[in-house]
Design a protein around this motif. Structure first.
Motif, PDB file in Angstrom:
ATOM      1  N   ASP A  25       0.801  -1.231   0.000  1.00 22.07           N
ATOM      2  CA  ASP A  25       0.000   0.000   0.000  1.00 22.07           C
ATOM      3  C   ASP A  25       0.830   1.275   0.000  1.00 22.07           C
ATOM      4  O   ASP A  25       0.361   2.316  -0.452  1.00 22.07           O
ATOM      5  N   TYR A  26       2.050   1.224   0.520  1.00 23.52           N
ATOM      6  CA  TYR A  26       2.849   2.432   0.665  1.00 23.52           C
ATOM      7  C   TYR A  26       4.040   2.506  -0.288  1.00 23.52           C
ATOM      8  O   TYR A  26       4.749   3.507  -0.306  1.00 23.52           O
ATOM      9  N   SER A  27       4.272   1.486  -1.081  1.00 23.38           N
ATOM     10  CA  SER A  27       5.461   1.462  -1.940  1.00 23.38           C
ATOM     11  C   SER A  27       5.478   2.584  -2.968  1.00 23.38           C
ATOM     12  O   SER A  27       6.548   3.053  -3.357  1.00 23.38           O
ATOM     13  N   ALA A  28       4.334   3.044  -3.418  1.00 23.77           N
ATOM     14  CA  ALA A  28       4.290   4.144  -4.391  1.00 23.77           C
ATOM     15  C   ALA A  28       4.814   5.453  -3.796  1.00 23.77           C
ATOM     16  O   ALA A  28       5.195   6.363  -4.540  1.00 23.77           O
ATOM     17  N   TYR A  29       4.876   5.541  -2.483  1.00 26.15           N
ATOM     18  CA  TYR A  29       5.319   6.760  -1.808  1.00 26.15           C
ATOM     19  C   TYR A  29       6.767   6.687  -1.333  1.00 26.15           C
ATOM     20  O   TYR A  29       7.281   7.650  -0.773  1.00 26.15           O
ATOM     21  N   MET A  30       7.413   5.563  -1.564  1.00 19.10           N
ATOM     22  CA  MET A  30       8.794   5.375  -1.120  1.00 19.10           C
ATOM     23  C   MET A  30       9.768   5.978  -2.129  1.00 19.10           C
ATOM     24  O   MET A  30       9.410   6.246  -3.278  1.00 19.10           O
ATOM     25  N   ASP A  31      11.010   6.168  -1.711  1.00 18.41           N
ATOM     26  CA  ASP A  31      12.050   6.687  -2.582  1.00 18.41           C
ATOM     27  C   ASP A  31      12.249   5.746  -3.768  1.00 18.41           C
ATOM     28  O   ASP A  31      12.408   4.525  -3.593  1.00 18.41           O
ATOM     29  N   ILE A  32      12.239   6.297  -4.971  1.00 18.66           N
ATOM     30  CA  ILE A  32      12.320   5.489  -6.185  1.00 18.66           C
ATOM     31  C   ILE A  32      13.610   4.692  -6.245  1.00 18.66           C
ATOM     32  O   ILE A  32      13.599   3.499  -6.588  1.00 18.66           O
ATOM     33  N   ASP A  33      14.730   5.309  -5.929  1.00 18.71           N
ATOM     34  CA  ASP A  33      16.008   4.604  -6.009  1.00 18.71           C
ATOM     35  C   ASP A  33      16.087   3.447  -5.017  1.00 18.71           C
ATOM     36  O   ASP A  33      16.640   2.391  -5.328  1.00 18.71           O
ATOM     37  N   ILE A  34      15.536   3.619  -3.852  1.00 18.20           N
ATOM     38  CA  ILE A  34      15.521   2.524  -2.875  1.00 18.20           C
ATOM     39  C   ILE A  34      14.630   1.389  -3.361  1.00 18.20           C
ATOM     40  O   ILE A  34      14.985   0.214  -3.263  1.00 18.20           O
ATOM     41  N   MET A  35      13.505   1.716  -3.945  1.00 16.88           N
ATOM     42  CA  MET A  35      12.582   0.686  -4.418  1.00 16.88           C
ATOM     43  C   MET A  35      13.158  -0.107  -5.584  1.00 16.88           C
ATOM     44  O   MET A  35      12.777  -1.251  -5.805  1.00 16.88           O
ATOM     45  N   LYS A  36      14.091   0.468  -6.325  1.00 13.43           N
ATOM     46  CA  LYS A  36      14.724  -0.268  -7.422  1.00 13.43           C
ATOM     47  C   LYS A  36      15.531  -1.463  -6.914  1.00 13.43           C
ATOM     48  O   LYS A  36      15.799  -2.384  -7.667  1.00 13.43           O
ATOM     49  N   LEU A  37      15.864  -1.462  -5.652  1.00 12.44           N
ATOM     50  CA  LEU A  37      16.567  -2.602  -5.062  1.00 12.44           C
ATOM     51  C   LEU A  37      15.645  -3.811  -4.918  1.00 12.44           C
ATOM     52  O   LEU A  37      16.103  -4.931  -4.707  1.00 12.44           O
ATOM     53  N   PHE A  38      14.328  -3.594  -5.040  1.00  9.34           N
ATOM     54  CA  PHE A  38      13.329  -4.646  -4.836  1.00  9.34           C
ATOM     55  C   PHE A  38      12.471  -4.901  -6.067  1.00  9.34           C
ATOM     56  O   PHE A  38      11.443  -5.551  -5.975  1.00  9.34           O
ATOM     57  N   ASP A  39      12.869  -4.397  -7.236  1.00  9.80           N
ATOM     58  CA  ASP A  39      12.010  -4.515  -8.421  1.00  9.80           C
ATOM     59  C   ASP A  39      12.149  -5.834  -9.170  1.00  9.80           C
ATOM     60  O   ASP A  39      11.480  -6.074 -10.167  1.00  9.80           O
ATOM     61  N   GLY A  40      13.027  -6.713  -8.703  1.00  2.22           N
ATOM     62  CA  GLY A  40      13.184  -8.016  -9.333  1.00  2.22           C
ATOM     63  C   GLY A  40      14.142  -8.036 -10.506  1.00  2.22           C
ATOM     64  O   GLY A  40      14.334  -9.068 -11.141  1.00  2.22           O
ATOM     65  N   THR A  41      14.759  -6.899 -10.807  1.00  2.00           N
ATOM     66  CA  THR A  41      15.700  -6.811 -11.919  1.00  2.00           C
ATOM     67  C   THR A  41      17.071  -6.438 -11.378  1.00  2.00           C
ATOM     68  O   THR A  41      17.217  -5.442 -10.681  1.00  2.00           O
ATOM     69  N   THR A  42      18.052  -7.230 -11.710  1.00  2.00           N
ATOM     70  CA  THR A  42      19.413  -6.986 -11.247  1.00  2.00           C
ATOM     71  C   THR A  42      19.954  -5.705 -11.872  1.00  2.00           C
ATOM     72  O   THR A  42      19.831  -5.499 -13.071  1.00  2.00           O
ATOM     73  N   ASN A  43      20.515  -4.851 -11.060  1.00  2.00           N
ATOM     74  CA  ASN A  43      21.213  -3.630 -11.493  1.00  2.00           C
ATOM     75  C   ASN A  43      20.332  -2.580 -12.161  1.00  2.00           C
ATOM     76  O   ASN A  43      20.825  -1.783 -12.946  1.00  2.00           O
ATOM     77  N   SER A  44      19.047  -2.550 -11.892  1.00  2.00           N
ATOM     78  CA  SER A  44      18.205  -1.519 -12.502  1.00  2.00           C
ATOM     79  C   SER A  44      18.585  -0.122 -12.012  1.00  2.00           C
ATOM     80  O   SER A  44      18.498   0.842 -12.767  1.00  2.00           O
ATOM     81  N   LEU A  45      19.047  -0.030 -10.771  1.00  2.00           N
ATOM     82  CA  LEU A  45      19.488   1.264 -10.249  1.00  2.00           C
ATOM     83  C   LEU A  45      20.761   1.728 -10.956  1.00  2.00           C
ATOM     84  O   LEU A  45      20.827   2.850 -11.460  1.00  2.00           O
ATOM     85  N   GLU A  46      21.751   0.850 -11.042  1.00  2.00           N
ATOM     86  CA  GLU A  46      23.021   1.199 -11.667  1.00  2.00           C
ATOM     87  C   GLU A  46      22.890   1.431 -13.168  1.00  2.00           C
ATOM     88  O   GLU A  46      23.589   2.252 -13.748  1.00  2.00           O
ATOM     89  N   ASN A  47      21.976   0.714 -13.815  1.00  2.00           N
ATOM     90  CA  ASN A  47      21.788   0.833 -15.262  1.00  2.00           C
ATOM     91  C   ASN A  47      20.739   1.871 -15.654  1.00  2.00           C
ATOM     92  O   ASN A  47      20.410   1.996 -16.827  1.00  2.00           O
TER      93      ASN A  47
END
Length: 80
Positions: A36-58
């Motif tokens: 319920d609250y993930s849409a309000y979290m920091d985008i870069d932090i949430m990229k650590l949990f998106d199921g894709t390796t290195n989405s933040l770095e890439n």
């Protein structure tokens, strides 16, 4: 600063359903659906949990696409 062109309304992507050829809907970032609250979290932090390796770095934003015709679901990595 990197930003997703889809999240910010700068672009649209036309993705055709591989099953029925209907144009799929962009339903936003996949991480918005974690709880319920993930849409309000920091985008870069949430990229650590998106199921894709290195989405933040890439610099990729993982979007959820949905087909109303056959209920097919897909994700796509969008370049920021």
């Amino acid at each position: 600063m990197d930003m997703c062109p889809l999240c910010n309304g700068l672009e649209m992507r036309v993705i055709q359903c591989p099953n029925c050829q209907t144009i799929m809907e962009d339903r936003g970032k996949i991480t918005d659906y974690l709880d319920d609250y993930s849409a309000y979290m920091d985008i870069d932090i949430m990229k650590l949990f998106d199921g894709t390796t290195n989405s933040l770095e890439n610099h990729r934003c993982i979007h959820y696409f949905y087909c109303r015709g056959c209920q097919h679901e897909d994700t796509r990595a969008i370049k920021e």
